[in-house]
Design an enzyme around this catalytic site. Structure first.
Site, PDB file in Angstrom:
ATOM      1  N   GLN A  46    -120.885   8.708 -14.212  1.00  0.00           N
ATOM      2  CA  GLN A  46    -121.390   8.039 -15.410  1.00  0.00           C
ATOM      3  C   GLN A  46    -120.629   6.737 -15.663  1.00  0.00           C
ATOM      4  O   GLN A  46    -119.471   6.593 -15.233  1.00  0.00           O
ATOM      5  CB  GLN A  46    -121.244   8.933 -16.655  1.00  0.00           C
ATOM      6  CG  GLN A  46    -122.338   9.954 -16.832  1.00  0.00           C
ATOM      7  CD  GLN A  46    -121.909  11.339 -16.403  1.00  0.00           C
ATOM      8  OE1 GLN A  46    -120.743  11.582 -16.165  1.00  0.00           O
ATOM      9  NE2 GLN A  46    -122.871  12.243 -16.301  1.00  0.00           N
ATOM     10  N   CYS A  75    -121.207  13.014 -23.553  1.00  0.00           N
ATOM     11  CA  CYS A  75    -120.493  13.394 -22.333  1.00  0.00           C
ATOM     12  C   CYS A  75    -119.095  13.825 -22.730  1.00  0.00           C
ATOM     13  O   CYS A  75    -118.290  12.999 -23.165  1.00  0.00           O
ATOM     14  CB  CYS A  75    -120.447  12.230 -21.345  1.00  0.00           C
ATOM     15  SG  CYS A  75    -119.473  12.586 -19.858  1.00  0.00           S
ATOM     16  N   ASN A 192    -129.626  19.667 -18.670  1.00  0.00           N
ATOM     17  CA  ASN A 192    -128.484  19.986 -17.815  1.00  0.00           C
ATOM     18  C   ASN A 192    -128.473  21.491 -17.598  1.00  0.00           C
ATOM     19  O   ASN A 192    -128.748  22.251 -18.529  1.00  0.00           O
ATOM     20  CB  ASN A 192    -127.179  19.557 -18.490  1.00  0.00           C
ATOM     21  CG  ASN A 192    -127.161  18.071 -18.805  1.00  0.00           C
ATOM     22  OD1 ASN A 192    -126.996  17.250 -17.927  1.00  0.00           O
ATOM     23  ND2 ASN A 192    -127.354  17.729 -20.078  1.00  0.00           N
ATOM     24  N   GLU A 210    -126.122  18.377 -13.391  1.00  0.00           N
ATOM     25  CA  GLU A 210    -126.304  17.445 -14.501  1.00  0.00           C
ATOM     26  C   GLU A 210    -127.603  16.658 -14.366  1.00  0.00           C
ATOM     27  O   GLU A 210    -127.933  16.162 -13.293  1.00  0.00           O
ATOM     28  CB  GLU A 210    -125.118  16.484 -14.599  1.00  0.00           C
ATOM     29  CG  GLU A 210    -123.838  17.157 -15.062  1.00  0.00           C
ATOM     30  CD  GLU A 210    -122.823  16.168 -15.570  1.00  0.00           C
ATOM     31  OE1 GLU A 210    -123.210  15.273 -16.358  1.00  0.00           O
ATOM     32  OE2 GLU A 210    -121.646  16.275 -15.190  1.00  0.00           O
ATOM     33  N   ARG A 211    -128.281  16.561 -15.470  1.00  0.00           N
ATOM     34  CA  ARG A 211    -129.525  15.799 -15.566  1.00  0.00           C
ATOM     35  C   ARG A 211    -129.296  14.352 -15.137  1.00  0.00           C
ATOM     36  O   ARG A 211    -128.442  13.660 -15.652  1.00  0.00           O
ATOM     37  CB  ARG A 211    -129.998  15.864 -17.024  1.00  0.00           C
ATOM     38  CG  ARG A 211    -131.199  15.050 -17.387  1.00  0.00           C
ATOM     39  CD  ARG A 211    -131.485  15.134 -18.872  1.00  0.00           C
ATOM     40  NE  ARG A 211    -130.362  14.663 -19.688  1.00  0.00           N
ATOM     41  CZ  ARG A 211    -130.431  14.462 -21.004  1.00  0.00           C
ATOM     42  NH1 ARG A 211    -131.553  14.706 -21.659  1.00  0.00           N
ATOM     43  NH2 ARG A 211    -129.379  14.034 -21.680  1.00  0.00           N
ATOM     44  N   CYS A 219    -118.231  19.221 -16.144  1.00  0.00           N
ATOM     45  CA  CYS A 219    -119.126  18.733 -17.199  1.00  0.00           C
ATOM     46  C   CYS A 219    -118.607  19.282 -18.520  1.00  0.00           C
ATOM     47  O   CYS A 219    -118.671  20.496 -18.760  1.00  0.00           O
ATOM     48  CB  CYS A 219    -120.560  19.193 -16.944  1.00  0.00           C
ATOM     49  SG  CYS A 219    -121.724  18.736 -18.254  1.00  0.00           S
ATOM     50  N   GLY A 220    -118.073  18.404 -19.365  1.00  0.00           N
ATOM     51  CA  GLY A 220    -117.474  18.840 -20.615  1.00  0.00           C
ATOM     52  C   GLY A 220    -118.467  19.462 -21.574  1.00  0.00           C
ATOM     53  O   GLY A 220    -118.221  20.530 -22.142  1.00  0.00           O
TER      54      GLY A 220
END
Length: 275
Positions: A46, A75, A192, A210-211, A219-220
């Site tokens: 990202q 995020c 997601n 993840e999308r 991924c938080g």
């Protein structure tokens, strides 16, 4: 245009971070996608864009873009990197930082041990607000995917998540079922997808598709979603550790409260690129 940036990661979920407080940067969707390419660009999951606050009561605003150039709402790993970045670059001296995202407000706290706690806000369980097509709110939903039936929990942590419990995370169908669920017709904004293996009431393992990105090392928001779904299904305690391929996050949630996530944020390097 010459752009100064930093490369950072949270448990291997990596980011290109741009200070748009002292710079004036605009990047098109195609440009972001090219920069995300790991062979021909910078390479990242990202891009994080730090901006001045829209609300005078807040410290910053920040925007999040996936590797395909699409802008997303939230995020969790990026939020921790955001906090370390603004402190490291001298944009703030505060240890508690209030910021806005496309989805709302979050609070970041830089702990004395260097870890960062993010108040991710209250999880959204009402299907229409996720958004997810369902007649009513349930702890477990049934989805038809091709010839299979999938049981899952659905929640938004500022962005939509579908959490599927599995017996063996190492052999979970992340690369096959992940994209099918991501694009399932009942998720109008896509979703997601988390695959969650419960090890004990205090510990679970998670992999996330993840999308707009694919599988990432961490991924938080996915970990937050897993903690919420695990507790709703009476599998996890309010305090729990979620183990991802890139490392561990500590989570705390009780019904009716905000989700709190604590973990690391690591600086890799500074750079500049000519666009």
């Amino acid at each position: 245009m010459n752009i100064q940036f930093s490369k950072m990661h949270g448990l291997g979920n990596d980011f290109m971070v741009i200070d748009n407080v002292t710079q004036n940067v605009f990047l098109s969707k195609d440009t972001i996608s090219r920069l995300a390419d790991r062979n021909f660009g910078i390479g990242f999951d990202q891009l994080l864009m730090i901006e001045p606050p829209y609300d005078p009561e807040l410290d910053f605003h920040y925007r999040i873009f996936n590797a395909d150039g699409s802008e997303v709402e939230q995020c969790g790993n990026g939020a921790r990197c955001f906090a370390r970045f603004v402190k490291m670059k001298g944009l703030t001296q505060k240890r508690i930082i209030n910021v806005s995202t496309a989805k709302g407000k979050i609070q970041l706290k830089i702990e004395h041990d260097g870890n960062i706690t993010v108040d991710m806000g209250k999880p959204i369980l009402e299907p229409a607000k996720v958004p997810f097509e369902a007649q009513k709110e349930e702890k477990t939903y049934i989805l038809r995917v091709e010839d299979h039936t999938v049981l899952c929990g659905v929640v938004s942590i500022g962005n939509p998540h579908c959490v599927v419990l599995v017996d063996d995370i190492d052999n979970a169908p992340v690369e096959t079922l992940g994209p099918l669920l991501e694009n399932h017709e009942r998720f109008p904004n896509k979703v997601n997808v988390g695959f969650l293996e419960i090890k004990s009431r205090d510990h679970a393992r998670l992999r996330v598709w993840e999308r707009g990105v694919g599988e990432t090392l961490a991924c938080g928001t996915g970990a937050c979603a897993a903690a919420v779904v695990g507790q709703l299904q009476d599998k996890l305690n309010p305090h729990c550790t979620i183990e991802l391929p890139g490392g561990e996050l500590r989570l705390f949630w009780q019904p009716g409260q905000s989700v709190k996530m604590t973990g690391t944020a690591d600086f890799v390097f500074d750079g500049q690129i000519q666009i």
